[in-house]
Design a protein around this motif. Structure first.
Motif, mmCIF file in Angstrom:
data_model
loop_
_atom_site.group_PDB
_atom_site.id
_atom_site.type_symbol
_atom_site.label_atom_id
_atom_site.label_comp_id
_atom_site.label_asym_id
_atom_site.label_seq_id
_atom_site.Cartn_x
_atom_site.Cartn_y
_atom_site.Cartn_z
ATOM 1 N N CYS A 78 0.826 -1.223 0.000
ATOM 2 C CA CYS A 78 0.000 0.000 0.000
ATOM 3 C C CYS A 78 0.852 1.260 0.000
ATOM 4 O O CYS A 78 0.462 2.274 -0.588
ATOM 5 C CB CYS A 78 -0.925 -0.002 1.215
ATOM 6 S SG CYS A 78 -2.203 -1.271 1.142
ATOM 7 N N GLU A 79 2.009 1.215 0.643
ATOM 8 C CA GLU A 79 2.814 2.428 0.770
ATOM 9 C C GLU A 79 3.688 2.698 -0.450
ATOM 10 O O GLU A 79 3.980 3.859 -0.743
ATOM 11 C CB GLU A 79 3.669 2.347 2.043
ATOM 12 C CG GLU A 79 2.814 2.410 3.299
ATOM 13 C CD GLU A 79 3.618 2.393 4.583
ATOM 14 O OE1 GLU A 79 3.105 2.883 5.613
ATOM 15 O OE2 GLU A 79 4.752 1.874 4.580
ATOM 16 N N VAL A 80 4.124 1.659 -1.146
ATOM 17 C CA VAL A 80 4.997 1.908 -2.306
ATOM 18 C C VAL A 80 4.210 2.234 -3.571
ATOM 19 O O VAL A 80 4.754 2.815 -4.511
ATOM 20 C CB VAL A 80 5.934 0.713 -2.600
ATOM 21 C CG1 VAL A 80 6.828 0.423 -1.411
ATOM 22 C CG2 VAL A 80 5.160 -0.526 -3.030
ATOM 23 N N SER A 81 2.931 1.876 -3.633
ATOM 24 C CA SER A 81 2.159 2.107 -4.859
ATOM 25 C C SER A 81 1.645 3.536 -4.919
ATOM 26 O O SER A 81 1.254 4.117 -3.906
ATOM 27 C CB SER A 81 0.988 1.121 -4.939
ATOM 28 O OG SER A 81 0.198 1.185 -3.768
ATOM 29 N N ALA A 82 1.654 4.113 -6.109
ATOM 30 C CA ALA A 82 1.118 5.464 -6.309
ATOM 31 C C ALA A 82 -0.393 5.435 -6.123
ATOM 32 O O ALA A 82 -1.047 4.437 -6.443
ATOM 33 C CB ALA A 82 1.464 5.959 -7.714
ATOM 34 N N THR A 83 -0.959 6.528 -5.603
ATOM 35 C CA THR A 83 -2.390 6.527 -5.285
ATOM 36 C C THR A 83 -3.262 6.307 -6.523
ATOM 37 O O THR A 83 -4.304 5.666 -6.442
ATOM 38 C CB THR A 83 -2.799 7.855 -4.615
ATOM 39 O OG1 THR A 83 -2.510 8.946 -5.491
ATOM 40 C CG2 THR A 83 -2.047 8.051 -3.314
#
Length: 501
Positions: free
Chosen positions: A408-413
């Motif tokens: 969840c944190e490494v993927s772009a929104t």
């Protein structure tokens, strides 16, 4: 006006960094509640394959669906492979398909349709009286179940502040454990039934989660990030108000969301599956896919065969079912303890140290299986089974829950849903490979490797550890915009923790 927006964004970022875990709980109790609500689907996802793996060790199921082998009945390796593969095959297609309705219609509506679909497909599994019909039920079920693991982490990461993000996204792993634990508990209770109710009752219990979820769906708030991307700013603000306490300045939070979306538009992050592989997102996609795939490569699919593995190791059937419950109970505790670690240590350290421990334990399990006259040493059988339980504890303390945090944190929104879907699909493809291989590797009428599988998974885990050391960055305490900036600037993996923006 521009200065006012900048002040609001700055205020939101400062609050995100200053907010500690317990203050965040007080300010965002409704976000926690709705995040756990959307995660209920993952419990259903985990329940189904765990249930099926346990049924292979259930006498009533073996008699009704299997064939006689020496003094007992077994399900043939080809049919074990086919049945167990139905769920991961469905997950591949379901996860990839989920990315589109999540972007078109939102997280809430996609979740609603999936729950209704699950309710319908359970009928097939409940009334199945042949392997062919059961296979159809597993395949169709997997198509829908695969969407839950995409929806839940995406929603959790988009409704909570940075201080809660690690806990709520890692909670997805606890839902896996809960689903597996319930499946083990139910089958342990029904395994002694002599008729079809031994396996029909566990299938029917899947309707319980459907009945629990459906009444709450109309009241669930939509993801404010999705609403903002669709230009529905008033609805996004209303959603933020429903997720946070009155003390929270939702206008500044909305300004930060809009600014992050604008920045990703500038860096051409895009919103399609193809964009996941473009320069702006390629590294992020690799990390997400890698950390999720490592779950399979390190041996997690042995959990689905845990009870069956214990019976093959030499434990009596009832003891094997009891061991299966203990196996997952310690996994439950491990996930809960991981929340403490996530507050004090970085994602990268927990992930890498945990992976190293898992590799060592697998090799020890393999070594124990090489003792001469293995089956005549009861203490060795119990030691090997106990090490499997310890392995599961460390898995659920480290790479199990932290994987979902990192994804969840490494993927772009803009492409979060699709990045999670890709990672899920690749993980499921590897799961298909393991589903095909494991029955042939452990069945007594095939390779009969038993615990020697530890050498295989231990070796793979060490190779994965080398990759994660060089590729998995530290993302703890960073806003999504800060992570966008660091990936855009190509910050080295080892410098993420200390990098100053």
């Amino acid at each position: 006006m521009i200065q006012e927006n900048e002040d609001e964004i700055r205020e939101a970022v400062e609050i995100e960094h200053s907010l500690d875990f317990f203050d965040a709980i007080k300010l965002y109790p409704k976000a926690i509640g709705w995040s756990t609500f959307f995660s209920l689907g993952v419990i259903m996802l985990a329940f189904d394959p765990q249930l099926l793996g346990n049924l292979y060790a259930m006498p009533a199921f073996q008699r009704d669906f299997g064939y006689k082998y020496e003094d007992s009945y077994i399900i043939s390796a080809p049919w074990q492979t086919g049945l167990s593969m139905g769920n991961p095959v469905g997950q591949v297609l379901g996860a990839l398909a989920a990315g589109y309705p999540m972007e078109w219609f939102g997280r809430k509506k996609t979740f609603s349709v999936c729950v209704i679909g699950t309710a319908a497909i359970v009928f097939i599994q409940f009334f199945a009286r042949s392997l062919q019909v059961l296979l159809v039920g597993e395949l169709l079920g997997g198509l829908i179940l695969g969407a839950y693991v995409v929806i839940a982490p995406a929603y959790a990461s988009e409704v909570c502040p940075v201080a809660l993000r690690g806990t709520l996204t890692s909670y997805i792993n606890l839902c896996f454990v809960i689903g597996q634990l319930i499946a083990n508990g139910v089958t342990a209770g029904t395994s002694q039934l002599k008729n079809h109710w031994g396996y029909s009752i566990p299938f029917a219990l899947q309707w319980f989660w459907v009945l629990l979820i459906i009444p709450g769906i109309p009241f669930a708030p939509e993801s404010p990030w999705w609403l903002a991307r669709k230009g529905k700013l008033e609805e996004a603000e209303h959603s933020l108000c429903r997720l946070a306490s009155p003390q929270v300045n939702v206008k500044s939070t909305l300004a930060m969301i809009i600014e992050t979306d604008r920045f990703e538009h500038e860096m051409e992050a895009g919103s399609t599956y193809l964009d996941c592989f473009r320069k702006a997102n390629l590294r992020r996609t690799e990390i997400a896919v890698g950390v999720y795939s490592i779950q399979v490569l390190s041996g997690i699919y042995l959990i689905n065969y845990g009870t069956y593995f214990f019976t093959l190791a030499g434990l009596p059937t009832q003891k094997a079912f009891d061991m299966g419950i203990g196996f997952l109970a310690v996994g439950f505790l491990g996930t809960c303890f991981s929340w403490i670690l996530l507050q004090h240590f970085g994602r990268r350290r927990i992930y890498n140290v945990g992976l190293m421990i898992l590799a060592i334990l697998q090799l020890i399990i393999g070594a124990l299986d090489c003792i001469p006259n293995y089956r005549h040493h009861t203490s060795v059988i119990w030691a090997q089974s106990s090490l499997m339980v310890i392995w599961n504890f460390f898995y659920d303390l480290s790479i199990g829950p932290v994987c979902f945090v990192i994804i969840c944190e490494v993927s772009a929104t803009k492409v979060r849903g699709k990045t999670i879907a890709l990672a899920t699909a690749v993980q499921a493809v590897l799961g298909i490979v393991m589903t095909v291989a494991i029955p042939y590797l452990i069945n007594p009428d095939q390779a009969d490797l038993r615990g020697k599988l530890g050498f295989f998974f231990g070796g793979l885990a060490f190779l994965c550890l080398i990759w994660s050391h060089f590729r998995v960055p530290e993302t703890k305490g960073r806003t999504f915009e800060e992570l966008d900036i660091m990936f855009e600037r190509g910050v080295n993996t080892s410098e993420f923790a200390s990098y100053k923006i």
